[in-house]
Enzyme design. Sequence first.
Site, mmCIF file in Angstrom:
data_model
loop_
_atom_site.group_PDB
_atom_site.id
_atom_site.type_symbol
_atom_site.label_atom_id
_atom_site.label_comp_id
_atom_site.label_asym_id
_atom_site.label_seq_id
_atom_site.Cartn_x
_atom_site.Cartn_y
_atom_site.Cartn_z
ATOM 1 N N CYS A 164 21.454 -31.150 33.981
ATOM 2 C CA CYS A 164 20.131 -30.965 34.589
ATOM 3 C C CYS A 164 19.137 -31.798 33.782
ATOM 4 O O CYS A 164 19.525 -32.755 33.097
ATOM 5 C CB CYS A 164 19.744 -29.490 34.671
ATOM 6 S SG CYS A 164 19.606 -28.640 33.084
ATOM 7 N N ASP A 170 14.293 -26.669 40.235
ATOM 8 C CA ASP A 170 13.975 -26.520 38.817
ATOM 9 C C ASP A 170 13.163 -25.236 38.635
ATOM 10 O O ASP A 170 12.059 -25.116 39.158
ATOM 11 C CB ASP A 170 13.152 -27.750 38.393
ATOM 12 C CG ASP A 170 12.792 -27.717 36.935
ATOM 13 O OD1 ASP A 170 12.970 -26.668 36.293
ATOM 14 O OD2 ASP A 170 12.321 -28.750 36.443
ATOM 15 N N ARG A 198 19.099 -24.672 34.088
ATOM 16 C CA ARG A 198 20.143 -24.670 35.121
ATOM 17 C C ARG A 198 21.537 -24.984 34.606
ATOM 18 O O ARG A 198 22.487 -24.238 34.887
ATOM 19 C CB ARG A 198 19.765 -25.676 36.238
ATOM 20 C CG ARG A 198 18.554 -25.245 37.034
ATOM 21 C CD ARG A 198 17.996 -26.386 37.859
ATOM 22 N NE ARG A 198 17.384 -27.406 37.008
ATOM 23 C CZ ARG A 198 16.855 -28.551 37.429
ATOM 24 N NH1 ARG A 198 16.890 -28.830 38.721
ATOM 25 N NH2 ARG A 198 16.314 -29.396 36.585
HETATM 26 P P1 4NP Z 1 16.367 -27.495 33.324
HETATM 27 O O1 4NP Z 1 14.845 -27.022 33.424
HETATM 28 O O2 4NP Z 1 16.379 -28.970 33.673
HETATM 29 O O3 4NP Z 1 17.039 -26.676 34.367
HETATM 30 O O4 4NP Z 1 16.823 -27.210 31.926
HETATM 31 C C1 4NP Z 1 13.799 -27.662 32.757
HETATM 32 C C2 4NP Z 1 13.602 -27.401 31.433
HETATM 33 C C3 4NP Z 1 12.541 -27.998 30.777
HETATM 34 C C4 4NP Z 1 11.692 -28.837 31.451
HETATM 35 C C5 4NP Z 1 11.905 -29.105 32.795
HETATM 36 C C6 4NP Z 1 12.974 -28.516 33.441
HETATM 37 N N1 4NP Z 1 10.586 -29.414 30.788
HETATM 38 O O5 4NP Z 1 9.795 -30.111 31.459
HETATM 39 O O6 4NP Z 1 10.429 -29.221 29.574
#
Ligand code: 4NP
Length: 149
Positions: A8, A122, A14
């Site tokens: 991800c 997300d 995720r």
């Molecule tokens: P992930 O979610 O891609 O599912 O781990 C996110 C975690 C952090 C961020 C964006 C999405 N961020 O912008 O820090």
Amino acid sequence: MKRVLMVCLGNICRSPLAEAILQSKVNSKDVFVASAGTAAYHIGKKPDERSIAVAAKHKLKITNQRARKFVVKDFDEFDVIFAMDESNYQNLLLLARNEEDEQKVQLILKETRLPENVSVPDPYYGGDEGFENVYKMLDEACERIAQKI
Ligand code: 4NP
């Protein structure tokens, strides 16, 4: 031994869930599952508390996971690389060195959702409900993956 990588953006919401869900559905002697993020924001961090909570609710422990960034060498280390959303998918294809690398990259929801719904949303800026929704989508997809693997 088949090697599967879940990817991800941050590797804290995720893909840690996808890693634990798929690993729970397969024999660890036959399938190794790991996860990574395309961004470097959270390297070395534990999964998001909301992912830890939704995993625990479904009897999965993800607190030992630590975020890491996807590296090109992962194309050599893994047989299949599942992207959580269209953006992760495109970023992985940009890193692919050849057609063999490209063919390893798949959208995780491709076989369980309609073509217009192939991204795991997300949940980072949303509430806990988003995490339960993500869990359900990933559980359904990983069930299918585990059967096919
Ligand atoms: P992930 O979610 O891609 O599912 O781990 C996110 C975690 C952090 C961020 C964006 C999405 N961020 O912008 O820090």
